[in-house]
Design an enzyme around this catalytic site. Structure first.
Site, mmCIF file in Angstrom:
data_model
loop_
_atom_site.group_PDB
_atom_site.id
_atom_site.type_symbol
_atom_site.label_atom_id
_atom_site.label_comp_id
_atom_site.label_asym_id
_atom_site.label_seq_id
_atom_site.Cartn_x
_atom_site.Cartn_y
_atom_site.Cartn_z
ATOM 1 N N ASP A 130 -28.833 0.670 -1.193
ATOM 2 C CA ASP A 130 -28.935 -0.648 -1.846
ATOM 3 C C ASP A 130 -27.682 -1.481 -1.652
ATOM 4 O O ASP A 130 -27.551 -2.553 -2.247
ATOM 5 C CB ASP A 130 -29.186 -0.457 -3.343
ATOM 6 C CG ASP A 130 -30.501 0.258 -3.605
ATOM 7 O OD1 ASP A 130 -31.463 -0.020 -2.869
ATOM 8 O OD2 ASP A 130 -30.551 1.102 -4.516
ATOM 9 N N HIS A 131 -26.761 -1.002 -0.876
ATOM 10 C CA HIS A 131 -25.476 -1.695 -0.773
ATOM 11 C C HIS A 131 -25.020 -1.681 0.682
ATOM 12 O O HIS A 131 -24.204 -0.822 1.049
ATOM 13 C CB HIS A 131 -24.459 -1.015 -1.673
ATOM 14 C CG HIS A 131 -23.236 -1.831 -1.921
ATOM 15 N ND1 HIS A 131 -22.125 -1.779 -1.119
ATOM 16 C CD2 HIS A 131 -22.951 -2.738 -2.886
ATOM 17 C CE1 HIS A 131 -21.191 -2.582 -1.583
ATOM 18 N NE2 HIS A 131 -21.657 -3.177 -2.642
#
Lengths: 169, 129
Positions: free
Chosen positions: A33-34
């Site tokens: 997610d990053h």
């Protein structure tokens, strides 16, 4: 310490210095997610800087705790400085080096550098400088109450010490 | 170290407070209170003490700069106010602070306001002798 963000402690010199490492893996969910892919950009997985600060907090926290044989409950109280010059991509090894700048009964201040190693070159490259403040919370309760047992340095943390060869630390 | 002038001491204290509290230079006036005006929290006092030690080459004992243990001591506080004995103790322990305004209310809640930039400067000057 409720969860670990370090893989191994390499050096632990009482009240002076602690060195620890963590490998950055694409298997770690947080990297998914990053940052994820968007319509215009491909995915760019990097370890969040906040978690790099956490790694330094654990490295320096161990150093501060070890100085008093882990009798004190050592809590991260303040990030004095966190400056990043690069990003931690999957496949690199992070090396956290923490030094105690000042230690007394109320707490401690530490300075630290984070470097990363590319597996193909094994040359250290600068990633961040992170200076922290820790509180010995039993000396700084400010009217708050905390458990009597040392919930900071629990079994998980002791396992890390033992696995790193510091069973007598 | 050569004796510092009052202005030099204030300037070094200002640098310490700007670094420790993340405030602007012009906010650090002599009359500014560390908690009310500059937003200091309890851990910041430890940070400030460590930084003052480094900046001025002095050693600061725990509670020496801000003896908060006095206002937490039931011998010196009654009904949320500092007693005569407590005020005497504070005057003895904090010659660097102006306690005149605080002495009017004696409210424990007002105690952080005694800690101004000027009080820090006075504290350092007393330490340096």
């Amino acid at each position: 310490m409720r969860w670990l963000w370090l893989d191994r402690i390499l050096e632990l010199e009482r009240a002076k210095r602690c060195v620890a490492v963590k490998n950055v893996s694409i298997a770690e969910e947080v990297l998914h997610d990053h940052f994820p892919a968007t319509d215009t950009h491909p995915a760019t997985p990097v370890m969040p800087n906040t978690l790099i600060i956490e790694g330094m907090a654990q490295t320096a926290g161990i150093l501060v705790g070890h100085a008093n044989d882990f009798r004190e409950k050592v809590i991260l109280a303040k990030i004095n400085k966190a400056t990043f010059t690069d990003a931690a991509r999957p496949g690199v090894c992070l090396r956290f080096t923490a030094h105690i700048e000042r230690l007394d009964t109320a707490g401690a201040s530490t300075s630290g550098v984070v470097e990363y190693f590319e597996p193909c070159t094994c040359e250290p490259r600068p990633l961040a400088t992170i200076d922290l403040m820790f509180s010995h919370i039993d000396h700084n309760r400010s009217g708050l109450s905390f458990p009597e047992h040392n919930f900071v340095f629990g079994p998980t943390f002791k396992d890390l010490l033992r696995q790193s060869g510091f069973a007598q630390a | 170290m050569a004796k510092l002038t009052d202005e030099q001491t204030l300037e070094k204290v200002r640098e310490v407070l700007v670094d420790a509290l993340g405030v602007d230079d012009d906010e650090v006036t002599p009359e500014a209170t560390l908690v009310g005006d500059l937003g200091a929290e309890s851990i910041d006092f430890l940070d400030i003490a460590f930084r003052l030690e480094k900046a001025f080459g002095i050693k600061i004992e725990e509670g020496e700069m801000m003896p908060a243990n006095v206002i937490n001591d039931p011998r010196y506080v009654a009904d949320g106010k500092v007693t005569d004995a407590g005020l005497d103790e504070l005057k003895k322990r904090m010659p660097h602070a102006n306690l005149d305004t605080f002495a009017q209310t004696r409210s424990v809640e007002d105690f952080p306001n005694v800690f101004t930039v000027e009080a820090v400067v006075n504290f350092v000057k007393n330490k340096l002798g």
